[in-house]
Design an enzyme around this catalytic site. Sequence first.
Site, PDB file in Angstrom:
ATOM      1  N   CYS A   1       7.849 -17.342  20.851  1.00  0.00           N
ATOM      2  CA  CYS A   1       7.845 -16.763  19.594  1.00  0.00           C
ATOM      3  C   CYS A   1       7.124 -15.407  19.555  1.00  0.00           C
ATOM      4  CB  CYS A   1       7.131 -17.992  18.546  1.00  0.00           C
ATOM      5  SG  CYS A   1       5.355 -18.063  19.147  1.00  0.00           S
TER       6      CYS A   1
ATOM      7  N   SER B   1      10.997 -23.975  15.129  1.00  0.00           N
ATOM      8  CA  SER B   1      11.922 -23.284  14.084  1.00  0.00           C
ATOM      9  C   SER B   1      11.610 -23.011  12.804  1.00  0.00           C
ATOM     10  CB  SER B   1      13.511 -23.499  14.445  1.00  0.00           C
ATOM     11  OG  SER B   1      13.740 -24.818  13.836  1.00  0.00           O
TER      12      SER B   1
HETATM   13  P1  NAD Z   1      12.715 -27.202  16.680  1.00  0.00           P
HETATM   14  O1  NAD Z   1      12.174 -26.600  15.404  1.00  0.00           O
HETATM   15  O2  NAD Z   1      14.085 -27.333  16.923  1.00  0.00           O
HETATM   16  O3  NAD Z   1      11.825 -28.519  17.172  1.00  0.00           O
HETATM   17  C1  NAD Z   1      10.415 -28.403  16.814  1.00  0.00           C
HETATM   18  C2  NAD Z   1      10.194 -29.895  16.774  1.00  0.00           C
HETATM   19  O4  NAD Z   1      10.846 -30.367  15.349  1.00  0.00           O
HETATM   20  C3  NAD Z   1      10.522 -30.784  17.662  1.00  0.00           C
HETATM   21  O5  NAD Z   1       9.452 -31.537  17.931  1.00  0.00           O
HETATM   22  C4  NAD Z   1      11.989 -31.328  17.187  1.00  0.00           C
HETATM   23  O6  NAD Z   1      11.755 -32.998  17.768  1.00  0.00           O
HETATM   24  C5  NAD Z   1      11.353 -31.370  15.833  1.00  0.00           C
HETATM   25  N1  NAD Z   1      12.637 -31.443  15.028  1.00  0.00           N
HETATM   26  C6  NAD Z   1      14.081 -31.008  15.408  1.00  0.00           C
HETATM   27  N2  NAD Z   1      14.781 -31.129  14.407  1.00  0.00           N
HETATM   28  C7  NAD Z   1      14.481 -31.707  13.413  1.00  0.00           C
HETATM   29  C8  NAD Z   1      14.769 -32.247  12.228  1.00  0.00           C
HETATM   30  N3  NAD Z   1      16.160 -32.155  11.697  1.00  0.00           N
HETATM   31  N4  NAD Z   1      13.836 -32.754  11.463  1.00  0.00           N
HETATM   32  C9  NAD Z   1      12.626 -33.013  11.740  1.00  0.00           C
HETATM   33  N5  NAD Z   1      12.033 -32.692  12.887  1.00  0.00           N
HETATM   34  C10 NAD Z   1      12.804 -32.027  13.739  1.00  0.00           C
HETATM   35  O7  NAD Z   1      12.113 -25.761  17.739  1.00  0.00           O
HETATM   36  P2  NAD Z   1      12.385 -25.695  19.371  1.00  0.00           P
HETATM   37  O8  NAD Z   1      13.933 -25.352  19.488  1.00  0.00           O
HETATM   38  O9  NAD Z   1      11.836 -26.795  20.152  1.00  0.00           O
HETATM   39  O10 NAD Z   1      11.365 -24.641  19.385  1.00  0.00           O
HETATM   40  C11 NAD Z   1      11.932 -23.253  19.423  1.00  0.00           C
HETATM   41  C12 NAD Z   1      11.452 -22.460  18.125  1.00  0.00           C
HETATM   42  O11 NAD Z   1      10.001 -22.805  17.940  1.00  0.00           O
HETATM   43  C13 NAD Z   1      11.568 -21.220  18.059  1.00  0.00           C
HETATM   44  O12 NAD Z   1      12.061 -20.948  16.896  1.00  0.00           O
HETATM   45  C14 NAD Z   1      10.218 -20.488  18.310  1.00  0.00           C
HETATM   46  O13 NAD Z   1      10.064 -19.192  17.762  1.00  0.00           O
HETATM   47  C15 NAD Z   1       9.451 -21.607  17.410  1.00  0.00           C
HETATM   48  N6  NAD Z   1       8.154 -21.342  18.012  1.00  0.00           N
HETATM   49  C16 NAD Z   1       7.231 -20.849  17.132  1.00  0.00           C
HETATM   50  C17 NAD Z   1       5.869 -20.553  17.487  1.00  0.00           C
HETATM   51  C18 NAD Z   1       4.734 -20.027  16.538  1.00  0.00           C
HETATM   52  O14 NAD Z   1       3.865 -19.964  16.867  1.00  0.00           O
HETATM   53  N7  NAD Z   1       5.221 -19.301  15.382  1.00  0.00           N
HETATM   54  C19 NAD Z   1       5.295 -21.039  18.585  1.00  0.00           C
HETATM   55  C20 NAD Z   1       6.289 -21.720  19.609  1.00  0.00           C
HETATM   56  C21 NAD Z   1       7.679 -21.718  19.359  1.00  0.00           C
END
Ligand code: NAD
Length: 494
Positions: free
Chosen positions: A291, A236
């Site tokens: 995404c 995200s």
């Molecule tokens: P997320 O941001 O919640 O988690 C991603 C990673 O960050 C995970 O490994 C998680 O463990 C870690 N994380 C979560 N909270 C954290 C914190 N407070 N501090 C440090 N690390 C932390 O995302 P998600 O819900 O797993 O995935 C969905 C999101 O990913 C959507 O917003 C989607 O658009 C995005 N996404 C983007 C792309 C792209 O190419 N731009 C591709 C796939 C997914």
Amino acid sequence: MTAIEQSAPTKYPDVRNYIGGTFVDPSVEEHLDVTNPADGSVISRVPLSAANDVDRAVAAAKEAFPGWSGMPIKERVQVFFKYKALLEKNIDELAALVTEENGKVLNEGRAEVLKSAELTEFACSLPQITAGEVLEVSRGVECRVERFPLGVVASIAPFNFPNMVPNWTIPNAIALGNCMILKPSELVPISAGRIAELLRDSGLPPGVFQVVHGGRDAVEAICDHPDIAAVSFVGSTKIAKLVYRRATANLKRCLALGGAKNHLIVMPDADREMAATNIVASMSGCAGQRCMAASVMVAVSKTDHIIERMVDVAKAMVPGKDVGPVISAAAKERITRYIDEAEAGGAKVLVDGRRASVAGKENGYFIGPTIIDHVTPDMRIAQDEVFGPVLVIVRTPDVDGALAIENASPYGNAASVFTESGGVARYVMEHASAGMVGVNVGVPVPREPFSFGGWNESKFGVGDITGRGSIEFWTQSKKMTTKWNKEAGVNWMS
Ligand code: NAD
């Protein structure tokens, strides 16, 4: 007895870290349940690793680095020829695992593994692509550029592609000579263990690839670790910003891909069938948890005939068969709230997936495809990333109005236009503020060797995460100047 031993048995054993070529217990006892979103059942437990688990993984990677990076790239990629074959050979099992931990339907799981194979195919071609440059710059003096790996690098992944997103980074970073720590999403950790096994079976030496499971603590330890040279992140925008700031504050290279809000601009002259089927597939594929998913349809002028067809196509989709569940009960609630709020604000729900249920899977987190018309750009549902099978329709009289709506979004991952006019298509491609644009394509994902990466708040850092764009990120160039010819004489650069 530990907390782990007291827990009820699950289909899969507790997930373990993978360090130095073997699965090892984490230093922590704290675990989270891993849930199958299709029925809510607990299928495993994942450890929330701590900084010393990251230390251990980095130490193993550091030890493996001289041997691995010292090998010619043509030898290193031999591992990935075998890995690609193993991905293909095991596709049914790998896809089923993706379906089980993520919820997406089986053919979407298969597509994900096929994409991993394509990403690996690109890595196999890296010796050809990265062949250095050389030129005799003055008589007897030669300049050449060679690429060198960075050392120990890390890759942090989201939940929505348990197999593919790790493979955005693993083959390229490792084939280019780096040793890697993968931190998968704690929501979908099981596929990463299979990836580790397949890499090991492909002949990857111990220590070149590690998996450390967990959440925030593990990510922060990665960003802070002095022996990690580069961090890639996909997730995200909120967390991408945190990771980018923290990793770069620690003087690391960082590429952080964030969330998205993708706009599809639909012109009245668009091919009705092609537009309707592509748009519905884009918004509903992977239950909208991509995404690259269509999120806002910007309907230009008279497009009711296309919208009517979209409604038919979306209504024919069967939850559980054509559309999988979303990742969690909390995600389902969040998405439902967005729809409720838009409806209360005057938008018209044309197709309503809120009451979707699947026989025998009543505890699953299903939402059917949902299409909402007459949404205004100021509504939260038109601005926020909803990350569910929901498409909102915003109406506008002309293409400049449509572009203004698209350009107002802080995100910039993908945008598409549906039209039969080459001029309009070119105009939108040029003026949409997004890193990946399409014409008559619902999901404009660039295929290899083209690179994947958005603009604006959908990506922080330089370069792209796949394809040619990733080579610069995972390597550093050395510029070499040599003179063997004494007769070359003396000049300003002597
Ligand atoms: P997320 O941001 O919640 O988690 C991603 C990673 O960050 C995970 O490994 C998680 O463990 C870690 N994380 C979560 N909270 C954290 C914190 N407070 N501090 C440090 N690390 C932390 O995302 P998600 O819900 O797993 O995935 C969905 C999101 O990913 C959507 O917003 C989607 O658009 C995005 N996404 C983007 C792309 C792209 O190419 N731009 C591709 C796939 C997914």
